[in-house]
Design an enzyme around this catalytic site. Structure first.
Site, short mmCIF file in Angstrom:
data_model
loop_
_atom_site.label_atom_id
_atom_site.label_comp_id
_atom_site.label_asym_id
_atom_site.label_seq_id
_atom_site.Cartn_x
_atom_site.Cartn_y
_atom_site.Cartn_z
N GLY A 13 0.65 -4.85 0.81
CA GLY A 13 -0.40 -5.05 0.08
C GLY A 13 -0.27 -5.90 -1.22
O GLY A 13 -1.02 -6.48 -1.75
N GLU A 55 -0.58 -9.32 -0.12
CA GLU A 55 -1.84 -9.54 0.14
C GLU A 55 -2.78 -9.70 -1.40
O GLU A 55 -3.77 -10.36 -1.32
CB GLU A 55 -2.46 -8.48 1.11
CG GLU A 55 -1.83 -8.56 2.67
CD GLU A 55 -2.18 -7.34 3.16
OE1 GLU A 55 -1.88 -6.18 2.69
OE2 GLU A 55 -2.72 -7.38 4.33
N ALA A 58 0.99 -1.23 -0.10
CA ALA A 58 0.13 -0.16 -0.18
C ALA A 58 0.80 1.25 0.04
O ALA A 58 2.04 1.13 0.58
CB ALA A 58 -0.71 -0.13 1.25
N GLU A 76 4.53 -4.83 7.60
CA GLU A 76 3.84 -3.86 8.44
C GLU A 76 4.05 -3.46 9.83
O GLU A 76 3.99 -2.23 10.31
CB GLU A 76 2.25 -4.09 8.40
CG GLU A 76 1.72 -3.62 6.94
CD GLU A 76 1.72 -5.18 5.94
OE1 GLU A 76 2.56 -6.11 6.15
OE2 GLU A 76 0.99 -5.06 5.02
#
Ligand code: DAK
Length: 258
Positions: A108, A111, A63, A131
């Protein structure tokens, strides 16, 4: 300008996250563009999707840290919801999705790859959930999907210790199905997608639904899930043709998705 490209090659759709300057990091616009592309695919005509990243270095580096750095609690939750709903949509699409992981698959990116049915990796791929080193938890399904894809202890090690794993280790843990030299990744993904596309689309779709639904419930319930999807196939022209061809010792006609 869109950060996501789409190209249909016969029965296969190729989606490319195209924000190479930021290693294809997912900001709100990339997520919106990806959702737009996913929604626009003709799921009657296309039988398998491939998702990859632009360039040679990165699938998706996570992200967008710059965009989310100033988020408050409500904005953080909103961003997580946006990504989570999109990734769940990808996971439950009516056709299989292959992630062709061509480099960094961090946060992300890892993911996103895990919301796909199958992951193939290039030799330079790197998987991880960094993260906790940024002061947050994984927010696009990482705390849930990683431990459903690899052993729980290894998933916890990766998340608690920000322990990234290279392609070969990802292969060892079963996070990816195969590893290829960079130039061979897309041909391999297209070859696999082609094999999937040849099979009866409703049977493939029902198999995906049966596996996705069945893995979340008890075995007794899962058997019920399978029976339903199995039974539904007997209402299809492709089942009639597939079995007739076998019994008549001939090659089946191309499946019609009916
Ligand atoms: N976000 C924004 N920009 C990024 C980025 C990212 N994730 N990753 C790379 N970039 C940008 C860099 O800032 C740099 O931009 P410029 O400085 O050129 O403008 C450019 O891409 C090239 O990156 P580097 O110069 O750093 O390239 P290197 O080869 O040296 O290093 C790297 C590559 C991937 C090791 C490094 O860029 C890196 O560590 N990137 C960050 C990887 C990372 O930590 N990813 C996880 C992000 S966190 C949640 C919702 C979602 C999430 C969590 C919670 N909720 C709302 C609860 C998800 C979180 C994440 O994904």
């Amino acid at each position: 300008m869109s950060f996501v490209k789409y190209e249909a090659q016969d029965l296969i759709g190729v989606i490319t996250i195209d924000r190479e300057k930021a290693l294809n990091a997912l900001n709100s616009q990339v997520l919106d563009d990806l959702e737009g592309v996913i929604d626009a695919v003709d799921y009657d005509a296309i039988r398998c999707l491939i998702i990859t990243g632009s360039g040679k270095k990165s699938f998706v580096a996570g992200a967008d840290i710059a965009e989310m750095a100033g988020d408050n609690k409500a904005e953080g939750e909103e961003f997580a919801k946006k990504g989570n709903l999109l990734f769940r949509k990808i996971e439950t699409l009516p056709i299989p999705v292959i992630a062709a992981v061509n480099g960094f698959a961090l946060g992300g990116g890892c993911e996103l790859s895990m919301s796909c049915d199958i992951r193939l990796a290039s030799e330079n791929a790197l998987f991880g959930q960094p993260e906790t080193g940024l002061g947050i938890t994984p927010g696009f399904g990482g705390t849930q999907r990683l431990m459903r894809r690899i052993p729980v202890g290894k998933a916890k090690e990766m998340i608690y210790a920000c322990a990234n794993i290279k392609a070969e280790e990802a292969l060892k843990w079963g996070l990816v199905n195969a590893v290829y030299p960079a130039d061979e990744l897309m041909p391999a993904a297209l070859k696999l997608a082609g094999k999937i596309a040849k099979n009866a689309p409703i049977a493939v779709r029902n198999s995906k639904a049966a596996m996705n639904e069945g893995i979340e419930v008890t075995m007794d319930e899962a058997i019920g899930v399978e029976c339903k999807h199995f039974g539904d196939c007997f209402e299809t022209a492709d089942q009639h043709e597939g079995m007739a061809a076998f019994l008549e010792k001939r090659k089946h006609e191309p499946f019609q998705n009916k």
